[in-house]
Design a protein around this motif. Structure first.
Motif, mmCIF file in Angstrom:
data_model
loop_
_atom_site.group_PDB
_atom_site.id
_atom_site.type_symbol
_atom_site.label_atom_id
_atom_site.label_comp_id
_atom_site.label_asym_id
_atom_site.label_seq_id
_atom_site.Cartn_x
_atom_site.Cartn_y
_atom_site.Cartn_z
ATOM 1 N N LEU A 46 0.790 -1.123 0.036
ATOM 2 C CA LEU A 46 -0.037 0.115 -0.034
ATOM 3 C C LEU A 46 0.772 0.893 0.390
ATOM 4 C CD1 LEU A 46 -2.826 -1.342 2.403
ATOM 5 C CD2 LEU A 46 -2.930 -0.954 -0.225
ATOM 6 N N HIS A 47 1.896 1.466 0.972
ATOM 7 C CA HIS A 47 2.577 2.634 0.992
ATOM 8 C C HIS A 47 4.530 1.952 1.057
ATOM 9 C CE1 HIS A 47 3.650 6.401 2.052
ATOM 10 N NE2 HIS A 47 4.023 5.919 3.026
ATOM 11 N N ILE A 48 4.978 3.258 0.167
ATOM 12 C CA ILE A 48 5.800 3.377 0.403
ATOM 13 C C ILE A 48 6.887 4.661 1.069
ATOM 14 C CG2 ILE A 48 8.742 3.814 -0.664
ATOM 15 C CD1 ILE A 48 6.977 2.225 -3.863
ATOM 16 N N ASP A 49 7.458 3.857 2.156
ATOM 17 C CA ASP A 49 8.215 5.155 2.565
ATOM 18 C C ASP A 49 9.729 5.598 2.988
ATOM 19 O OD1 ASP A 49 9.389 6.685 5.026
ATOM 20 O OD2 ASP A 49 7.872 6.106 6.414
ATOM 21 N N ARG A 50 10.027 6.266 1.893
ATOM 22 C CA ARG A 50 11.083 5.860 1.292
ATOM 23 C C ARG A 50 12.160 6.318 2.476
ATOM 24 N NH1 ARG A 50 10.408 10.471 -3.834
ATOM 25 N NH2 ARG A 50 12.949 9.936 -3.501
ATOM 26 N N GLU A 51 11.918 7.386 3.335
ATOM 27 C CA GLU A 51 12.950 8.140 4.547
ATOM 28 C C GLU A 51 13.063 6.940 5.707
ATOM 29 O OE1 GLU A 51 12.685 11.782 8.251
ATOM 30 O OE2 GLU A 51 11.445 11.982 6.322
ATOM 31 N N ARG A 52 12.115 6.374 5.604
ATOM 32 C CA ARG A 52 12.297 5.286 6.716
ATOM 33 C C ARG A 52 12.677 4.416 6.283
ATOM 34 N NH1 ARG A 52 8.239 8.216 8.585
ATOM 35 N NH2 ARG A 52 8.574 8.732 10.639
ATOM 36 N N ARG A 53 12.463 3.823 4.476
ATOM 37 C CA ARG A 53 12.775 2.534 3.826
ATOM 38 C C ARG A 53 12.245 1.588 4.715
ATOM 39 N NH1 ARG A 53 19.511 2.264 2.185
ATOM 40 N NH2 ARG A 53 19.637 4.968 1.547
ATOM 41 N N HIS A 54 11.100 1.093 4.054
ATOM 42 C CA HIS A 54 10.250 0.220 4.225
ATOM 43 C C HIS A 54 8.629 0.196 4.024
ATOM 44 C CE1 HIS A 54 8.041 2.687 8.026
ATOM 45 N NE2 HIS A 54 7.166 2.239 7.454
ATOM 46 N N ILE A 55 8.116 -0.439 4.042
ATOM 47 C CA ILE A 55 6.494 -0.548 2.532
ATOM 48 C C ILE A 55 6.311 -1.283 3.856
ATOM 49 C CG2 ILE A 55 8.075 -0.982 -0.013
ATOM 50 C CD1 ILE A 55 6.631 -4.098 1.875
ATOM 51 N N THR A 56 4.760 -0.697 3.475
ATOM 52 C CA THR A 56 3.521 -1.240 5.348
ATOM 53 C C THR A 56 2.296 -2.106 3.520
ATOM 54 O OG1 THR A 56 3.953 0.847 5.686
ATOM 55 C CG2 THR A 56 1.410 -0.034 5.696
ATOM 56 N N THR A 57 2.486 -2.637 3.589
ATOM 57 C CA THR A 57 1.511 -3.743 3.185
ATOM 58 C C THR A 57 -0.297 -4.043 3.296
ATOM 59 O OG1 THR A 57 1.352 -5.799 4.744
ATOM 60 C CG2 THR A 57 3.218 -5.435 2.673
ATOM 61 N N GLY A 58 -1.245 -4.870 2.521
ATOM 62 C CA GLY A 58 -2.722 -3.948 3.154
ATOM 63 C C GLY A 58 -3.091 -4.769 4.151
ATOM 64 N N ASP A 59 -1.976 -5.948 4.898
ATOM 65 C CA ASP A 59 -2.307 -6.711 5.887
ATOM 66 C C ASP A 59 -1.667 -5.927 7.369
ATOM 67 O OD1 ASP A 59 0.006 -7.390 5.232
ATOM 68 O OD2 ASP A 59 -0.384 -9.503 5.575
ATOM 69 N N GLY A 60 -1.101 -4.593 7.557
ATOM 70 C CA GLY A 60 -0.551 -3.725 7.944
ATOM 71 C C GLY A 60 1.183 -3.999 8.240
ATOM 72 N N ARG A 61 1.018 -5.325 7.862
ATOM 73 C CA ARG A 61 3.000 -5.640 7.910
ATOM 74 C C ARG A 61 3.150 -4.519 7.308
ATOM 75 N NH1 ARG A 61 3.418 -11.395 6.383
ATOM 76 N NH2 ARG A 61 1.467 -10.428 4.659
ATOM 77 N N ARG A 62 4.776 -4.358 8.603
ATOM 78 C CA ARG A 62 5.910 -3.519 7.076
ATOM 79 C C ARG A 62 7.479 -4.231 6.918
ATOM 80 N NH1 ARG A 62 5.977 2.504 11.125
ATOM 81 N NH2 ARG A 62 3.949 2.854 10.272
ATOM 82 N N PHE A 63 7.912 -3.906 5.980
ATOM 83 C CA PHE A 63 8.719 -5.024 5.825
ATOM 84 C C PHE A 63 10.079 -3.444 5.258
ATOM 85 C CE2 PHE A 63 5.626 -7.025 5.220
ATOM 86 C CZ PHE A 63 6.089 -8.586 5.389
ATOM 87 N N GLU A 64 11.207 -3.523 5.947
ATOM 88 C CA GLU A 64 12.440 -2.342 6.034
ATOM 89 C C GLU A 64 12.999 -3.351 4.436
ATOM 90 O OE1 GLU A 64 14.995 -3.075 8.695
ATOM 91 O OE2 GLU A 64 13.545 -0.964 9.966
ATOM 92 N N TYR A 65 13.954 -2.181 4.307
ATOM 93 C CA TYR A 65 14.918 -2.663 2.478
ATOM 94 C C TYR A 65 15.726 -1.687 2.825
ATOM 95 C CZ TYR A 65 12.947 1.850 0.629
ATOM 96 O OH TYR A 65 12.567 2.655 0.124
ATOM 97 N N GLU A 66 17.167 -2.334 1.920
ATOM 98 C CA GLU A 66 18.187 -1.702 1.891
ATOM 99 C C GLU A 66 18.589 -1.319 0.286
ATOM 100 O OE1 GLU A 66 22.611 -3.136 1.479
ATOM 101 O OE2 GLU A 66 21.807 -4.007 2.738
ATOM 102 N N HIS A 67 17.320 -2.405 -0.692
ATOM 103 C CA HIS A 67 17.521 -1.603 -1.542
ATOM 104 C C HIS A 67 16.168 -1.880 -2.169
ATOM 105 C CE1 HIS A 67 19.140 0.202 -5.354
ATOM 106 N NE2 HIS A 67 18.014 -0.743 -5.923
ATOM 107 N N LEU A 68 15.454 -1.123 -2.517
ATOM 108 C CA LEU A 68 13.714 -1.720 -2.948
ATOM 109 C C LEU A 68 13.565 -1.689 -4.841
ATOM 110 C CD1 LEU A 68 11.115 -1.934 -2.618
ATOM 111 C CD2 LEU A 68 10.204 0.798 -2.703
ATOM 112 N N VAL A 69 13.302 -2.537 -5.481
ATOM 113 C CA VAL A 69 12.874 -2.876 -6.313
ATOM 114 C C VAL A 69 11.409 -3.086 -7.148
ATOM 115 C CG1 VAL A 69 13.341 -4.193 -8.822
ATOM 116 C CG2 VAL A 69 15.122 -3.926 -6.831
#
Length: 411
Positions: A83-106
């Motif tokens: 659902l959302h990319i947080d570029r500043e914190r480098r994480h994404i949010t999924t529809g079920d409310g989870r967050r996943f951090e990334y070093e690099h996002l593709v």
């Protein structure tokens, strides 16, 4: 963050190939592959051809079974919407409310089908084809259909038209332009394929739009064109192109222009985010500017390149774009994407026998080659374009001249 690794959004051809190529390139950190479909990653090309004819089943279009991903340490997450990319914190949010951090996002978010205005997915017999779910529904509908209307004479629509016609279905194709595949191929190739499809029993209505889809008791009964003609059918398939999935990137503030804009390294305006495949608009000398290419080979080439870059290589992506389409046993292969820039087209081979190639030149420079049942021409064309070989129209027109000799002057 040190264990965040690479997060890939999109489990289609590009996303799958990147995950596998990262491991092949020796990448050891975490690889997460997120797809919004519930199915294991699969090939799309067979869905309009072999899958519809019954020559293959779902398990045969699936790339790999689950143990493969476990063995390669690829974390596969299916049926998950980002659902959302947080570029500043480098994480994404999924529809079920989870967050996943990334070093690099593709971003390998692909594209979705363009639909007719007023599209109603509840109408029985009104279908489109993009996903494996779509393919199942279309095959079931085809099995009980006698008359089909296909809206759009592009690659996918024509591939399905040939399958349906060979199964004894009466097929009509409605196309807004004056010829089939008009945005992709030259006039001689378009005319050759038109003749081929007509020999299969397919009829065409050119320079016609769809005024309305006609229904009765919630089921499609045909399509009325803008010239007032009703094309009766118990199956209507809409295949009028795709729209790149750029919403996530746009909401994150990345540059958008006919796709997610990337540079020669497939990097977006954020150095921590790359994009590839159907959703990415990239610079190419073969297109004389930015382009967005919807093809398996482009997805594979870009994925393999990006895996190399993310594991230490820094050279720019520069593969010759190429495509193919199999329509009722006649194979079209295209090298290059600039045929619309050609001011001179030279034919080589047997046009009447559907074994020929069209060489497109712009100001004397070879820019694209379309080959119909001439695979050797296609392979040579890719080499000629990659080498900027100085082929002349006269040489291409001379059937006795071996074009491969031109390569010797530049290699």
């Amino acid at each position: 963050m040190k264990d965040a690794g690479i997060l890939i959004i999109g489990a289609g051809q590009a996303g799958y190939q990147l995950a596998v190529s990262l491991r092949d390139a020796g990448y050891e950190k975490r690889v997460v592959l997120i797809g919004d479909e519930p199915d294991l990653p699969y090939q799309r090309p067979p869905l309009s051809k072999a899958f519809q004819s019954g020559d293959c089943e779902a398990e045969q279009v699936t790339f790999q079974k689950e143990p493969f991903y476990e063995g390669r340490r690829i974390e596969l997450m299916l049926g998950v919407r980002v659902l959302h990319i947080d570029r500043e914190r480098r994480h994404i949010t999924t529809g079920d409310g989870r967050r996943f951090e990334y070093e690099h996002l593709v971003l390998a978010t692909g594209a979705r089908n363009r639909l007719l205005p007023g599209w109603d997915s509840a109408t029985s017999g009104l279908l489109t084809l993009r996903t494996l779910h779509d393919a199942h529904a279309l095959r079931e509908a085809l099995n009980r259909s006698k008359r089909a209307v296909i809206v759009g004479a592009g690659f996918l629509g024509l591939e399905f038209a040939a399958v349906a016609a060979k199964r004894g279905v009466a097929v009509s194709v409605i196309e807004a332009s004056s010829n089939l595949m008009s945005r992709a191929v030259s006039a001689p190739v378009a005319e050759a394929f038109r003749g081929h499809h007509e020999s299969l029993g397919v009829s065409f209505s050119f320079d016609s739009g769809v005024k309305r889809i006609c229904t009765e008791a919630g089921r499609v009964i045909g399509a009325e064109t803008t010239d007032g003609v009703l094309h009766e059918a118990d199956l209507v398939v809409v295949s009028i192109g795709v729209v790149p999935n750029v919403e996530l990137a746009k909401d994150a503030g990345l540059e958008i222009a006919n796709g997610i804009v990337v540079d020669l390294n497939l990097a977006t305006s954020d150095p921590s985010i790359s994009a590839l495949g159907d959703c990415a608009a990239f610079p190419s000398r073969f297109a004389f500017g930015n382009c967005r290419i919807e093809s398996v080979q482009n997805a594979v080439d870009q994925a393999r390149y990006l895996a190399q870059r993310l594991t230490g290589h820094t050279h720019g992506f520069e593969a010759v774009p190429w495509f193919w389409s199999d329509q009722g046993g006649v194979k079209l292969q295209i090298a290059g994407v600039a045929m619309n820039r050609a001011d001179e087209i030279v034919l080589r081979g047997d046009r009447a026998g559907l074994k020929f190639s069209a060489y497109g030149f712009s100001k004397g420079q070879l820019v694209a080659v379309e080959s119909v049942n001439r695979p050797a021409d296609h392979i040579a064309a890719r080499k000629l374009l990659a080498a900027d070989a100085p082929v002349t129209p006269a040489q291409a027109a001379d059937s006795q001249f071996d074009l491969k000799t031109v390569l010797q002057s530049v290699t």
